[in-house]
Design a protein around this motif. Structure first.
Motif, PDB file in Angstrom:
ATOM      1  N   LEU A   1     -26.978  11.159  28.496  1.00 35.68           N
ATOM      2  CA  LEU A   1     -25.721  11.189  29.055  1.00 35.68           C
ATOM      3  C   LEU A   1     -24.881  12.265  28.409  1.00 35.68           C
ATOM      4  CD1 LEU A   1     -25.180   7.683  27.506  1.00 35.68           C
ATOM      5  CD2 LEU A   1     -25.048   8.000  29.562  1.00 35.68           C
ATOM      6  N   GLU A   2     -25.579  12.702  27.638  1.00 34.86           N
ATOM      7  CA  GLU A   2     -24.848  14.156  26.937  1.00 34.86           C
ATOM      8  C   GLU A   2     -25.113  15.757  28.534  1.00 34.86           C
ATOM      9  OE1 GLU A   2     -26.289  15.296  23.086  1.00 34.86           O
ATOM     10  OE2 GLU A   2     -25.303  14.127  22.096  1.00 34.86           O
ATOM     11  N   LYS A   3     -25.711  15.334  29.129  1.00 37.61           N
ATOM     12  CA  LYS A   3     -26.540  15.914  30.144  1.00 37.61           C
ATOM     13  C   LYS A   3     -25.722  15.719  31.225  1.00 37.61           C
ATOM     14  CE  LYS A   3     -31.669  17.102  28.953  1.00 37.61           C
ATOM     15  NZ  LYS A   3     -32.917  17.308  29.192  1.00 37.61           N
ATOM     16  N   ARG A   4     -25.287  14.456  31.473  1.00 37.16           N
ATOM     17  CA  ARG A   4     -24.696  14.568  32.585  1.00 37.16           C
ATOM     18  C   ARG A   4     -23.558  14.252  32.159  1.00 37.16           C
ATOM     19  NH1 ARG A   4     -28.130   9.334  33.132  1.00 37.16           N
ATOM     20  NH2 ARG A   4     -29.870   9.649  34.071  1.00 37.16           N
ATOM     21  N   ALA A   5     -22.684  14.455  31.424  1.00 35.14           N
ATOM     22  CA  ALA A   5     -21.749  14.723  30.629  1.00 35.14           C
ATOM     23  C   ALA A   5     -21.446  16.278  31.033  1.00 35.14           C
ATOM     24  CB  ALA A   5     -20.929  14.004  29.182  1.00 35.14           C
ATOM     25  N   THR A   6     -22.043  16.913  30.141  1.00 35.19           N
ATOM     26  CA  THR A   6     -21.874  18.450  30.744  1.00 35.19           C
ATOM     27  C   THR A   6     -21.496  18.725  32.499  1.00 35.19           C
ATOM     28  OG1 THR A   6     -22.936  18.341  28.510  1.00 35.19           O
ATOM     29  CG2 THR A   6     -23.051  21.112  30.214  1.00 35.19           C
ATOM     30  N   CYS A   7     -23.046  18.105  33.343  1.00 36.65           N
ATOM     31  CA  CYS A   7     -23.163  18.415  34.968  1.00 36.65           C
ATOM     32  C   CYS A   7     -21.526  18.406  35.054  1.00 36.65           C
ATOM     33  CB  CYS A   7     -23.931  17.987  34.900  1.00 36.65           C
ATOM     34  SG  CYS A   7     -26.014  18.497  34.473  1.00 36.65           S
ATOM     35  N   ASN A   8     -20.397  17.067  34.697  1.00 35.39           N
ATOM     36  CA  ASN A   8     -19.749  16.451  35.614  1.00 35.39           C
ATOM     37  C   ASN A   8     -18.360  17.212  34.757  1.00 35.39           C
ATOM     38  OD1 ASN A   8     -21.307  15.046  37.100  1.00 35.39           O
ATOM     39  ND2 ASN A   8     -21.483  13.149  35.506  1.00 35.39           N
ATOM     40  N   LYS A   9     -18.559  18.206  33.806  1.00 36.19           N
ATOM     41  CA  LYS A   9     -17.076  19.558  33.393  1.00 36.19           C
ATOM     42  C   LYS A   9     -16.624  19.675  34.129  1.00 36.19           C
ATOM     43  CE  LYS A   9     -18.413  18.187  28.203  1.00 36.19           C
ATOM     44  NZ  LYS A   9     -18.114  19.011  27.314  1.00 36.19           N
ATOM     45  N   ILE A  10     -15.632  19.924  34.076  1.00 36.94           N
ATOM     46  CA  ILE A  10     -14.482  20.677  35.330  1.00 36.94           C
ATOM     47  C   ILE A  10     -14.556  22.491  34.418  1.00 36.94           C
ATOM     48  CG2 ILE A  10     -12.580  21.897  36.266  1.00 36.94           C
ATOM     49  CD1 ILE A  10     -12.405  18.417  36.419  1.00 36.94           C
ATOM     50  N   VAL A  11     -15.122  23.619  34.444  1.00 32.60           N
ATOM     51  CA  VAL A  11     -14.896  24.608  33.908  1.00 32.60           C
ATOM     52  C   VAL A  11     -13.708  24.875  34.461  1.00 32.60           C
ATOM     53  CG1 VAL A  11     -16.106  27.202  33.580  1.00 32.60           C
ATOM     54  CG2 VAL A  11     -17.315  24.894  34.719  1.00 32.60           C
ATOM     55  N   ASN A  12     -12.900  25.139  33.375  1.00 30.44           N
ATOM     56  CA  ASN A  12     -11.535  26.407  33.396  1.00 30.44           C
ATOM     57  C   ASN A  12     -10.943  27.566  33.778  1.00 30.44           C
ATOM     58  OD1 ASN A  12     -11.428  23.188  31.738  1.00 30.44           O
ATOM     59  ND2 ASN A  12      -9.470  23.327  33.355  1.00 30.44           N
TER      60      ASN A  12
END
Length: 139
Positions: free
Chosen positions: A70-81
């Protein structure tokens, strides 16, 4: 098979599979991949299969594994600002941390160990808002 697959894919199971379903699937695949039963070089695949089964049939290990997915998926789905060079961080002697100011007034904070271990890049979240930056190593 490869290490890039998650353990559920290795076993051919759904994420909500019961322990009994996982064990049954493991036994089926183990018969096919066991080095003593196969003529091809399947040792690495068998080892990965065994690791997947032992992790997913142990309740505590399965919980830790599912959490990491879940943490990996959340990190992959984050928008880099923004992308920020690690040289742009300031060092706080008192807390032994590295800081970069966010536009919200909060800060992007990295501990000393985190900061010194950045190999290429690292995603860091603001401590006050939902913004994330990609910290790029200059080393």
């Amino acid at each position: 098979m490869g290490d890039d697959k998650d353990y559920y894919s290795v076993l051919g199971c759904e994420k909500d599979a019961s322990t009994e379903q996982i064990k049954k699937q493991y036994k089926k695949l183990a018969l096919q991949l066991h080095p003593d039963k196969s003529t091809s070089d399947t040792g690495a695949d068998f080892n990965l299969l065994s690791k997947a089964a032992s992790t997913l049939t142990d309740e505590r290990e399965k919980h830790k594994y599912d959490t990491s997915l879940l943490e990996k998926r959340a990190t992959c789905n984050k928008i880099v600002n923004d992308e920020v060079n690690c040289d742009d961080f300031s060092h706080d002697e008192e807390t032994q941390s590295y800081l970069f100011d966010c536009r919200c007034g909060g800060q992007f904070v990295l501990g000393k160990d985190e900061f010194t271990s950045i190999a290429k890049s690292q995603l860091v979240d603001c401590n006050s808002c939902s913004l994330s930056i990609l910290v790029i190593s200059s080393r």
